[in-house]
Structures are given as structure tokens and as C-alpha cells.
Design an enzyme around this catalytic site. Sequence first.
Site, short mmCIF file in Angstrom:
data_model
loop_
_atom_site.label_atom_id
_atom_site.label_comp_id
_atom_site.label_asym_id
_atom_site.label_seq_id
_atom_site.Cartn_x
_atom_site.Cartn_y
_atom_site.Cartn_z
N LYS A 164 38.40 16.19 5.53
CA LYS A 164 37.23 15.38 5.57
C LYS A 164 36.64 15.74 6.77
CE LYS A 164 38.66 13.20 2.09
NZ LYS A 164 39.51 12.16 1.62
C1 PLP Z 1 40.41 11.41 0.50
C2 PLP Z 1 39.89 10.25 -0.37
C3 PLP Z 1 40.44 8.91 -0.22
C4 PLP Z 1 42.06 8.64 0.55
O1 PLP Z 1 41.98 9.07 1.89
P1 PLP Z 1 43.22 9.18 2.70
O2 PLP Z 1 43.15 9.13 4.21
O3 PLP Z 1 43.87 10.22 2.34
O4 PLP Z 1 44.11 7.92 2.13
C5 PLP Z 1 40.03 7.84 -0.83
N1 PLP Z 1 39.02 8.07 -1.29
C6 PLP Z 1 38.36 9.04 -1.71
C7 PLP Z 1 37.10 9.21 -2.46
C8 PLP Z 1 38.90 10.42 -1.22
O5 PLP Z 1 38.27 11.32 -1.22
#
Ligand code: PLP
Length: 397
Positions: A196
Site C-alpha cells: 500500500k
Molecule cells: C489491501 C486491501 C484490504 C485489506 O487490507 P489489509 O491491511 O491487508 O487487511 C481491504 N480492502 C482493499 C480494497 C484492499 O486493497
Amino acid sequence: MSANRPSTLSRARRTSFLPFSPPDIGEAEITAVVDTLRSGWLTTGPQTRRFEREFADYLGAPDALAVNSCTAALHLALLVLNIGPGDEVITTPMTFCSTAHVIEHVGARPVLVDVAPDTLNLDPACVAAALTPATRALLPVHYAGHPVEMQPLRELAKAHGLSIVEDAAHALPASYQGQRVGASGSLTAFSFYATKNLTTGEGGMLTGDPALVERARTLSLHGMSRDAWKRYGQGGSWYYEVVAEGYKYNMTDIQAALGLVQLARLAVLQDRRRTIVARYHAAFDGVEALQPPAVRPDVEPAWHLYVLRLHLDRLTIDRAGFIEQLAARNIGSSVHFIPLHLHPFYRDKYGWSPGDFPVASEEYQRLLSLPLNSTLTDDDVDDVIAAVLEIVAIFQR
Ligand SMILES: *Cc1c(COP(=O)(O)O)cnc(C)c1O
């Protein structure tokens, strides 16, 4: 498939593979983590509290709770809104599975509705059509970091007494109508997963109304009352009370130390993303076989993903073939997302078929995500552009 003919695989321009999304970790992050390891306090503590404060300040959010994932933040959001069995939550098929899993976790029913063709965000008209007396909440996802058109959703929520929980895993930092995503007061979940825009390895943040965030705080650490994390520090009390069957969702100070450095660098990291996006746009705009992502005047996207769509009628290869050709040129890419209704669990449980969500089903066939991250050099970006244009030139019809 013609894509596999050796003659069509040009010699890779790059000699090394360009990974799709490596983390941008510098010496400052490493030092901050090492300092925390030496500090004598590893789990939730002063770094976590500071990260929450600085994150909330950065967004202009009323309150923030650091947790160990965005999934945890979404789960807590639904719990503190008392959403459970018999309730329906409307969300999008164009998302990661955990967006819907958390609705299952609280025993409610995920109601998928189709997306708008331009942004691939929830289509407000489809949301309105899906409302039932059991609808309790809307769970929009700011897909690829492009802010959802919130105004119509807020109006629907107001008119029908619904809560809004925003999945902002891609949307740090993004703005809608001049306001940062996460600042509106509705519960908003961010992800600091390794790929991210800001990473703590694993991690997440819940922002929103302070009363709700405080309830989530208790649930995030075993349902223990008071500042339970303080109980081992000087002046900390041994006494606590368990007031709910809470979860183990707290963030560690190791993660928070990393997050604080990333937050301080975020403006610079985002500048780099925008520069790369501008170069991609300039290269792909006007190429008949390609559709670059939508740009709208009233939003500032986080540019988490650069989702390129193929005009398959102009190409002799499909999306899988295109990805294969990129890989042959040492370019990593990805697909966001395989829509939820096509996964066996959801397809079988709710009997969904591709025709139920025609836009998501169709667009899924022709989209792919190009590398977009702050570690890319200008040469890397040139390599991606050259590879894409070469593939188009070879396989256009
Ligand atoms: C990455 C992601 C998540 C989950 O994030 P985590 O921190 O791994 O739990 C949820 N929604 C979307 C759209 C994502 O891309």
C-alpha cells in the site's frame, strides 16, 4: 494461444525483473524500527499513540485507532455499528475479498451492486436500487485510490438511516470535494499492508467519530477497559476489567515507528506517484487499444494503482496474454480485482453469476495494473511504457 509463439516474445529490454509493488523503505524507517527494538517497549505503546495522533492530524480526522490490518479496522467498524445477523451491507464486487469477509464475520449479508464504468467505483443508482428494509450500511471502496462519489451515497444514507463505512485501503491520501478521505467522520479503514501507499509491513487504521472509535479501541485489545497497554509501565495499574469479548487487533510500536517515518515521507512519495502517472497518461492517451484510468476535476486520487484497460476488440491477445507479454519483457503487473462474485465461496453461497454485475464482469476481463510505486526510476517507467507500446504494436488488429 498466439501469445506463446516464441517469435512474438521480443528480447526483454530489461535484464532484471521489475517487481509490481516493492515497499519503499529507507534508512530512516530501519533506524526507527531498530530504535524501537532497543527501547524496551515493543507492542502497543507510545509510538502507536503518536502514530494515531499524527495520522488523524494529517487527514483532519476526528479520531484514529491503529490496528494490525485494514481488515481488522473494517471488522471493528461493523461491530461498533452493531451490524449483525439479519442485516444487509451494500458493497462492491471490485474489491479485495476481506471487504466482504468482514460482513460475513459479523453474520450479516453482503449485498453486491455493480460499479460505474468510468471509475469502477460503486454506482450510486445501483446502490439505491438495492436498498431493502434490512439494509444497515453502505461499504464503498475507493478503488485504485480514486475517491468514490460520496455525495449521492451520503444522501441515501441520510434518507434511509444507514451508516457508511469506507474502505480506504487504496485511498491514502485522497481528497473528495476538498476534504481528505478519512476526515468526513464516517468510519474509514486504511491499510498499511506491504504493497500500500504507506506501509508498516502489516497494519491498518480506523478513523471516524470519536465515540465509535473508542468502542473499537476497547474491542481491538481483548475488550479490556482503560489504557490496558499501560499496565506494565511505571505508574500503570495492574487492574483492568474485561467489558466485551474483544479481539487481538492492536498495532505494535515496531509497526507504528515504521509508520511514523512513512507518514512523514508520504508527501514526497505521492509526488513521485503523480509524476509517474503523468508519464503513463502522456504515453497511453490516444492509443486506440488502451484506456488509461479516469481523471476527474473534483477529486485528488491517491494513485494507489494504475489500472490500464485494454480495448480487446483492437488486440489479437487477451488480458492474460498481455500480462504474459509484459512478464516476457521483465515487467511485473497484477489484476485488481477478480470480482467477488466470481470467487467460488461467494458465487456458491449467494448464487451470483457474471450477468448479475455486468459492468464489473466485463471490465474485469480487460483490466490490468501496471507498476506504480515510488521506488520506480525514470528508466523503469520508460521500460514499462516501451513494453506496453511494443505489445500493442505487435498485437493490434
Ligand atoms: C489491501 C486491501 C484490504 C485489506 O487490507 P489489509 O491491511 O491487508 O487487511 C481491504 N480492502 C482493499 C480494497 C484492499 O486493497
